[in-house]
Write a protein that holds these residues in place. Structure first.
Motif, mmCIF file in Angstrom:
data_model
loop_
_atom_site.group_PDB
_atom_site.id
_atom_site.type_symbol
_atom_site.label_atom_id
_atom_site.label_comp_id
_atom_site.label_asym_id
_atom_site.label_seq_id
_atom_site.Cartn_x
_atom_site.Cartn_y
_atom_site.Cartn_z
ATOM 1 N N PRO A 34 -32.506 -8.969 34.996
ATOM 2 C CA PRO A 34 -33.960 -8.861 35.185
ATOM 3 C C PRO A 34 -34.379 -7.815 36.213
ATOM 4 C CG PRO A 34 -33.135 -10.864 36.224
ATOM 5 C CD PRO A 34 -31.947 -10.200 35.571
ATOM 6 N N GLN A 35 -33.885 -6.590 36.082
ATOM 7 C CA GLN A 35 -34.365 -5.496 36.919
ATOM 8 C C GLN A 35 -35.689 -5.010 36.321
ATOM 9 O OE1 GLN A 35 -31.143 -2.949 38.735
ATOM 10 N NE2 GLN A 35 -29.992 -3.603 36.937
ATOM 11 N N PHE A 37 -37.132 -2.280 35.527
ATOM 12 C CA PHE A 37 -37.201 -1.278 34.451
ATOM 13 C C PHE A 37 -36.711 -1.811 33.104
ATOM 14 C CE2 PHE A 37 -33.954 -0.033 37.722
ATOM 15 C CZ PHE A 37 -32.841 -0.625 37.121
ATOM 16 N N ASN A 46 -41.854 4.492 35.440
ATOM 17 C CA ASN A 46 -41.718 5.031 36.800
ATOM 18 C C ASN A 46 -40.269 5.064 37.289
ATOM 19 O OD1 ASN A 46 -44.480 5.596 37.482
ATOM 20 N ND2 ASN A 46 -44.801 3.394 37.353
ATOM 21 N N LEU A 48 -35.954 6.101 36.640
ATOM 22 C CA LEU A 48 -35.171 7.228 36.123
ATOM 23 C C LEU A 48 -35.127 7.219 34.604
ATOM 24 C CD1 LEU A 48 -31.987 7.267 38.434
ATOM 25 C CD2 LEU A 48 -34.036 8.681 38.612
ATOM 26 N N PHE A 49 -35.370 6.034 33.980
ATOM 27 C CA PHE A 49 -35.223 5.921 32.528
ATOM 28 C C PHE A 49 -36.427 6.496 31.785
ATOM 29 C CE2 PHE A 49 -32.848 2.098 34.183
ATOM 30 C CZ PHE A 49 -31.589 2.647 33.999
ATOM 31 N N LEU A 97 -16.655 3.230 30.063
ATOM 32 C CA LEU A 97 -17.946 2.889 29.454
ATOM 33 C C LEU A 97 -19.028 3.729 30.125
ATOM 34 C CD1 LEU A 97 -19.317 -0.534 28.377
ATOM 35 C CD2 LEU A 97 -20.755 1.046 29.647
ATOM 36 N N ARG A 98 -19.804 4.443 29.302
ATOM 37 C CA ARG A 98 -20.851 5.329 29.834
ATOM 38 C C ARG A 98 -22.185 5.014 29.173
ATOM 39 N NH1 ARG A 98 -17.623 5.713 33.092
ATOM 40 N NH2 ARG A 98 -16.091 7.339 33.431
ATOM 41 N N TRP A 99 -23.174 4.711 30.016
ATOM 42 C CA TRP A 99 -24.561 4.636 29.543
ATOM 43 C C TRP A 99 -25.134 6.030 29.754
ATOM 44 C CZ3 TRP A 99 -23.436 -0.001 32.769
ATOM 45 C CH2 TRP A 99 -23.135 -1.120 31.981
ATOM 46 N N LEU B 8 -41.891 2.096 43.346
ATOM 47 C CA LEU B 8 -42.753 1.109 42.718
ATOM 48 C C LEU B 8 -43.113 0.046 43.756
ATOM 49 C CD1 LEU B 8 -40.572 0.638 39.589
ATOM 50 C CD2 LEU B 8 -42.672 1.919 39.761
ATOM 51 N N GLN B 10 -42.982 -3.087 43.643
ATOM 52 C CA GLN B 10 -42.025 -4.192 43.751
ATOM 53 C C GLN B 10 -40.775 -3.792 44.547
ATOM 54 O OE1 GLN B 10 -43.161 -2.883 40.953
ATOM 55 N NE2 GLN B 10 -41.705 -2.951 39.275
ATOM 56 N N MET B 14 -37.591 -4.808 48.244
ATOM 57 C CA MET B 14 -36.144 -4.716 48.086
ATOM 58 C C MET B 14 -35.585 -4.059 49.335
ATOM 59 S SD MET B 14 -35.713 -3.681 44.131
ATOM 60 C CE MET B 14 -36.238 -4.787 42.829
ATOM 61 N N PHE B 82 -27.003 -9.589 40.016
ATOM 62 C CA PHE B 82 -28.450 -9.480 40.250
ATOM 63 C C PHE B 82 -28.905 -10.544 41.254
ATOM 64 C CE2 PHE B 82 -32.795 -10.714 39.693
ATOM 65 C CZ PHE B 82 -33.463 -9.511 39.687
ATOM 66 N N ILE B 86 -28.227 -7.372 43.757
ATOM 67 C CA ILE B 86 -28.893 -6.238 43.092
ATOM 68 C C ILE B 86 -30.401 -6.470 42.998
ATOM 69 C CG2 ILE B 86 -29.115 -5.022 40.868
ATOM 70 C CD1 ILE B 86 -26.100 -5.108 40.648
ATOM 71 N N SER B 91 -31.900 -0.425 43.484
ATOM 72 C CA SER B 91 -31.002 0.033 42.418
ATOM 73 C C SER B 91 -31.780 0.854 41.411
ATOM 74 C CB SER B 91 -30.369 -1.177 41.721
ATOM 75 O OG SER B 91 -29.947 -0.816 40.410
ATOM 76 N N LEU B 92 -31.199 1.976 41.025
ATOM 77 C CA LEU B 92 -31.848 2.837 40.031
ATOM 78 C C LEU B 92 -31.113 2.775 38.699
ATOM 79 C CD1 LEU B 92 -32.596 5.942 42.300
ATOM 80 C CD2 LEU B 92 -33.987 3.928 41.899
ATOM 81 N N GLY B 93 -30.154 1.857 38.582
ATOM 82 C CA GLY B 93 -29.401 1.731 37.343
ATOM 83 C C GLY B 93 -27.957 2.127 37.534
ATOM 84 N N SER B 94 -27.195 2.009 36.455
ATOM 85 C CA SER B 94 -25.763 2.290 36.515
ATOM 86 C C SER B 94 -25.384 3.287 35.436
ATOM 87 C CB SER B 94 -24.970 0.995 36.301
ATOM 88 O OG SER B 94 -23.615 1.295 36.029
ATOM 89 N N PRO B 95 -24.508 4.252 35.768
ATOM 90 C CA PRO B 95 -24.047 5.178 34.721
ATOM 91 C C PRO B 95 -22.966 4.588 33.813
ATOM 92 C CG PRO B 95 -23.108 5.783 36.842
ATOM 93 C CD PRO B 95 -24.030 4.620 37.098
ATOM 94 N N GLY B 96 -22.367 3.448 34.213
ATOM 95 C CA GLY B 96 -21.343 2.904 33.315
ATOM 96 C C GLY B 96 -20.408 1.925 33.989
ATOM 97 N N ARG B 127 -28.653 14.133 43.054
ATOM 98 C CA ARG B 127 -29.869 13.500 43.600
ATOM 99 C C ARG B 127 -29.555 13.016 45.012
ATOM 100 N NH1 ARG B 127 -29.421 10.348 38.998
ATOM 101 N NH2 ARG B 127 -30.589 11.176 37.228
#
Lengths: 161, 168
Positions: A34-35, A37, A46, A48-49, A97-99, B8, B10, B14, B82, B86, B91-96, B127
């Motif tokens: 539940p992040q 984004f 808003n 990075l996605f 694994l790469r997103w 943001l 929210q 954090m 999470f 997290i 957190s701005l996300g994960s590359p993998g 970045r």
């Protein structure tokens, strides 16, 4: 599903496509990731996605969903022809694994798999071990998702025992 | 966090930033009980193989009994991370995921604990206002059997980006 002997390095299979809806993205995210984004359009825009984005684990789970359906279709077809059906073993894991690109609400991802490596197991001669590159490509042809899975696949002679 | 940084609303709540994740132990999180019902629900939607759905078929499989999907375990680990940290990290996300191993089956009723360590932390080249924190997460059950290990990088906002790097 196929036996080890039926599989060659470089074989590519188109596994299926799936459209990620905003509702589906939010339902998965609310339960597991539940992040902001993954839950909210404005937060996604808003981030990075650049839009409401599916959790990477949602993308991976859908890849599994389509792979299982594909395997079950192959198994039904083999059974209908009166052939032996190979039952693959549980996977010990994956790497790389790469997103690569976000999967946004409305995106359609086409999943494919390609065998990169194939060898017999030393300790369990009735099994073969495959390294399979699974990929997801969006409707613009951009690679969005990729991982290298390890799979245990039965050998044909073992099934006859 | 400065308002002009573009965060943001929210994210103002954090509190954890890149600087809060030096190499070493982050913590142990859980317990998280996994029910039979949720194992069946996940498997029905995402991984409908007999070993994840049907006791009898699962008993004949290599898993020797009903076991949750490995992807379900991944999703549960994500949620434990999470809830553990997290959710209050920039957190701005994960590359993998660099590597993931499924070491033992996830059984119904299991109480999971998650040990999390930072194995590497570095400032992002592309970045510089962010860092890449690579976590090792190990999920184990109540008797200490390890079910899953994963190594995954996460992009985390820096609290104090160096002025020189910001100006680059």
């Amino acid at each position: 599903m196929h036996f080890f002997e039926d599989i060659e390095v470089g074989q590519r299979r188109e596994v299926g496509s799936f459209t990620f809806t905003a509702d589906g993205i939010k339902i998965f995210a609310a339960q597991f990731d539940p992040q902001p984004f993954h839950l909210d359009e404005a937060a996604g825009r808003n981030s990075l996605f650049g839009g409401l984005a599916a959790s990477g684990w949602h993308v991976a789970s859908v890849c599994m969903k389509l792979s299982v359906a594909y395997g079950q279709r192959l198994a039904r077809e083999a059974a209908a022809r009166g052939e032996a059906v190979a039952v693959w073993g549980p996977s010990p894991g994956f790497r790389e694994l790469r997103w690569i690109r976000p999967v946004l609400a409305g995106d359609t991802i086409s999943f494919a798999s390609e065998v990169e490596q194939r060898r017999t197991s030393d300790s369990r001669p009735e099994w073969g071990i495959l390294q399979i590159r699974n990929t997801g490509t969006n409707q613009r042809g951009e690679l969005a998702f990729s991982f290298l899975a390890t799979a245990f696949v039965p050998r044909r002679n073992a099934a006859a025992v | 966090v400065r308002p002009e940084s573009g965060f943001l609303p929210q994210l103002f709540n954090m509190t954890l930033s890149y600087e809060d994740f030096p190499t070493g132990c982050v913590g142990t999180f859980g317990p998280r009980r996994v029910t039979r019902e949720e194992i069946l629900a996940f498997a029905t939607e995402f991984d409908p193989q007999p070993m994840h759905l049907d006791e009898e078929a699962a008993g004949r499989s290599m898993l020797n009994g009903l076991a949750g999907s490995g992807w379900h375990l991944c999703a549960i680990i994500m949620r434990m991370m999470f809830d553990g940290f997290i959710g209050r990290t920039a957190s701005l996300g994960s590359p993998g995921v660099n590597e993931l191993r499924w070491l033992a089956p996830l059984r119904p009723g299991e109480e999971l604990m998650l040990d999390v360590d930072v194995v590497e932390a570095r400032i992002s080249n592309g970045r510089p206002e962010t860092g890449i924190v690579t976590f090792k997460a190990v999920a184990r059950n109540a008797v200490g059997q390890v079910l899953c290990e994963m190594i995954t990088p996460i992009i985390v906002r820096r609290r104090w980006p160096d002025a020189a790097e910001e100006a680059r």
